[in-house]
Enzyme design. Structure first.
Site, short mmCIF file in Angstrom:
data_model
loop_
_atom_site.label_atom_id
_atom_site.label_comp_id
_atom_site.label_asym_id
_atom_site.label_seq_id
_atom_site.Cartn_x
_atom_site.Cartn_y
_atom_site.Cartn_z
N GLU A 51 44.69 -80.20 50.90
CA GLU A 51 44.08 -81.15 51.84
C GLU A 51 44.98 -81.51 53.02
OE1 GLU A 51 41.93 -80.96 48.22
OE2 GLU A 51 44.04 -81.55 48.48
N ASP B 268 35.15 -87.74 47.65
CA ASP B 268 35.68 -87.15 48.88
C ASP B 268 34.69 -86.32 49.69
OD1 ASP B 268 35.67 -85.30 46.82
OD2 ASP B 268 37.74 -84.64 47.09
N ARG C 229 33.28 -72.22 45.24
CA ARG C 229 34.27 -71.15 45.12
C ARG C 229 33.63 -69.77 45.11
NH1 ARG C 229 39.38 -73.37 41.59
NH2 ARG C 229 38.86 -75.58 41.59
N GLU D 295 31.77 -76.39 41.28
CA GLU D 295 32.89 -75.46 41.45
C GLU D 295 32.39 -74.03 41.68
OE1 GLU D 295 35.82 -76.36 41.90
OE2 GLU D 295 36.16 -78.27 40.89
#
Length: 596
Positions: free
Chosen positions: A498, A329, A203, A199
């Site tokens: 998404e 994913d 980010r 993360e």
């Protein structure tokens, strides 16, 4: 007319008549020759190929897929294939794109989309202003209680770094300057505390690098912060196999210890660290993340499909589940994007991507019985000879529609591609992309609020017994024959990006107006149900209830990704061209480059 009258009027002899007939025939013949010799325009030439359906090539592709040894001999597979009707529909999409190219005129409704774009900009400012008023400098924002929260004692710039490029791209320059100045003057990574490696990379590091690029690549303070953070996070890569743990220490000491790590998390650091290596010249950043991919390439897979965990001590995949949702994913997303990032100069990534997509089509893609919705399911008990197909799809999987379209054209618009250059596999990927995007939109449009749940199940027929698997009718989004099921614990919405990400990619590539209209419907639903009168937006606990109850959280990715993709969806595709940029998994657009 006077010429012919004079010619015919001078005598009535046979010679004059023959001469006239000869002249008329000659003129007509020359005229026909002139028409034939007129050059055919490029677009007209392409249009002639737009009705072509490469049946033989596609049948060969299907036979190769069927003949490939199955990863599970006792598993039937999905047997999905593009239908003739879907092939014809794709041809119409291609022809429409080419016709728009030939006209070379702006669409009549660009004023409408400019107005809608301004509304997304206003929403971005509304979200930022609430955060800046209640929690400026904090990592996370809770709009109901109007407070902030940090992940470490001093905070790591989590919110501001993540949304900075959104402020820049939407033209909120004052807001950008305030956020940038805070990071430059106040933020330090020299502090105790553990953070998520994944993360924080996507980010904070990704946000700093994107803001550095989009601000002109002159803001050395932003690059310095990115380099400092990258150096601290890189300590996590110093394991025996190179597979890092899921958490990173900001003040590292000793060697990191990793046991089991998420497949997606360790395979979704590469775009950011490679671009950091390019900007700083520190090739060690690249070596760290390339080593991870080397281990993953060598690890055995199931026909290109990877389980959702990695054993960091052995360097092998572990676990019984295969899915393109959580923990799986972005492994598949970054296979393609690493190839695109370095201008298609590293073919190993593309080969792994294509092998994975072959596995997805062979084992995971299927169609629901009533609404005929194409979706991507999951495999459970993957290590057994008889794995189980689970008809479940996370909203996270909706990224795949855009990724397939991106891989099919390498980011080029259909209006710029001769139809003959689209291979049978390219066409199949575009068809699957459009079908998946439509399914993802049903996850929104079939609910009472127009917003999607976090994940859904589909009605499904057992391929062995031929009987439909039992389900709870209370879970159906549409009665009586709806195929989408949302269980009570899965009905929350974090306002994820998404689907709008895929809408943006499909709009950029196909030029179809329907993708923009879908995006507008999502945006209006967000405005109606998630917007707080006192400022900001909230997640929602149950999108099947009207009004939906609220959750005291405004995710950073709502501003960083969802609003950014909506803004770009309503903009000219050339504002961030997919032929020149790759978006990291947090929607930070990073430029493509060459190592030399």
């Amino acid at each position: 007319m006077h010429f012919w009258r004079r010619l015919l009027g001078r005598g009535r002899g046979r010679r004059q008549t023959v001469l006239v007939v000869f002249l008329v025939a000659a003129i007509l013949l020359l005229g026909r020759h002139a028409v034939r010799r007129q050059p055919v325009s490029e677009v007209e030439s392409w249009l002639r190929d737009a009705d072509r359906i490469p049946k033989d090539e596609y049948n060969t592709l299907l036979l190769e897929r069927a003949d490939r040894q199955s990863a599970w001999p006792n598993y039937a597979g999905s047997k999905w294939r593009a239908t003739f009707e879907q092939q014809r529909e794709l041809n119409q999409v291609v022809k429409a794109a080419l016709l728009r190219r030939s006209k070379r005129t702006a669409p009549d409704n660009e004023i409408l989309w400019a107005q809608r774009r301004l509304q997304v900009k206003a929403a971005t400012k509304y979200a930022w202003d609430a955060y800046a008023h209640d929690a400026f400098g904090s990592d996370e924002y809770h709009p109901l209680s109007r407070r902030g929260e940090n992940m470490t004692q001093a905070g790591v710039g989590y919110f501001i770094a993540d949304v900075l490029d959104t402020l820049l791209l939407t033209g909120l320059t004052d807001e950008y300057k305030r956020g940038r100045d805070y990071l430059a003057s106040t933020l330090t990574f020299d502090q105790p505390g553990a953070v998520s490696l994944f993360e924080t990379t996507i980010r904070v590091l990704g946000g700093l690098l994107s803001a550095y690029h989009w601000s002109g690549e002159t803001d050395t303070k932003l690059l310095h912060l990115a380099d400092e953070l990258g150096g601290r996070l890189a300590w996590s890569f110093d394991t025996e196999t190179g597979i890092p743990p899921e958490t990173a220490q900001l003040r590292p000491s000793g060697k990191p210890h990793a046991f089991t790590s998420s497949t997606a998390e360790v395979a979704t650091l590469q775009l950011e660290f490679k671009y950091l290596a390019k900007l700083t010249g520190k090739q060690q950043y690249r070596k760290y993340v390339d080593r991870i991919m080397d281990v993953m390439f060598k690890a055995p897979k199931y026909d290109g499909l990877a389980p959702i965990y990695m054993d960091a001590t052995s360097g092998k995949f572990s676990g019984n589940e295969i899915r393109l949702g959580s923990r799986g994913d972005s492994y598949y997303e970054y296979l393609l994007k690493q190839w695109l990032q370095t201008r298609q100069s590293e073919p190993a990534f593309h080969a792994e991507y294509e092998a994975a997509m072959e596995g997805v089509k062979k084992y995971l893609v299927t169609v629901s019985p009533n609404q005929k919705l194409t979706y991507v399911g999951e495999i459970q008990q993957a290590t057994s000879d008889t794995p189980h197909f689970n008809p479940k799809m996370d909203h996270l999987v909706c990224f795949l529609a855009g990724n397939l379209a991106l891989g099919a054209t390498k980011g080029r618009a259909l209006s710029d591609i001769p139809p003959a250059q689209l291979s049978a596999r390219n066409r199949e990927d575009l068809i699957l992309a459009r079908e998946l995007a439509d399914t993802c939109m049903h996850m929104y449009l079939d609910t009472k609020t127009g917003l999607s749940p976090e994940l859904v199940y589909f009605r499904h027929t057992d391929p062995v017994t031929g009987k439909e698997i039992e389900f709870n009718k209370d879970d159906q989004l549409v009665l009586p024959e709806g195929d989408i099921l949302a269980r009570s614990g899965d009905r929350h919405s974090l306002l994820r990006p998404e689907t709008v990400e895929s809408l943006f990619v499909l709009w950029s590539i196909t030029g179809e107006e329907k993708w923009r209209e879908y995006g507008w419907r999502i945006f209006t639903a967000i405005e109606k149900w998630a917007k707080l009168p006192a400022g900001g937006y909230t997640s929602l606990r149950d999108i099947t209830a009207v009004p939906p109850p609220r959750e005291d959280k405004m995710e950073t990715f709502f501003v960083s990704e969802t609003l950014k993709y909506l803004y770009l969806l309503f903009s000219d595709p050339g504002s961030v061209p997919l032929t020149h940029y790759v978006f990291n998994t947090e929607a930070h657009p990073l430029p493509q480059f060459s190592w030399d």
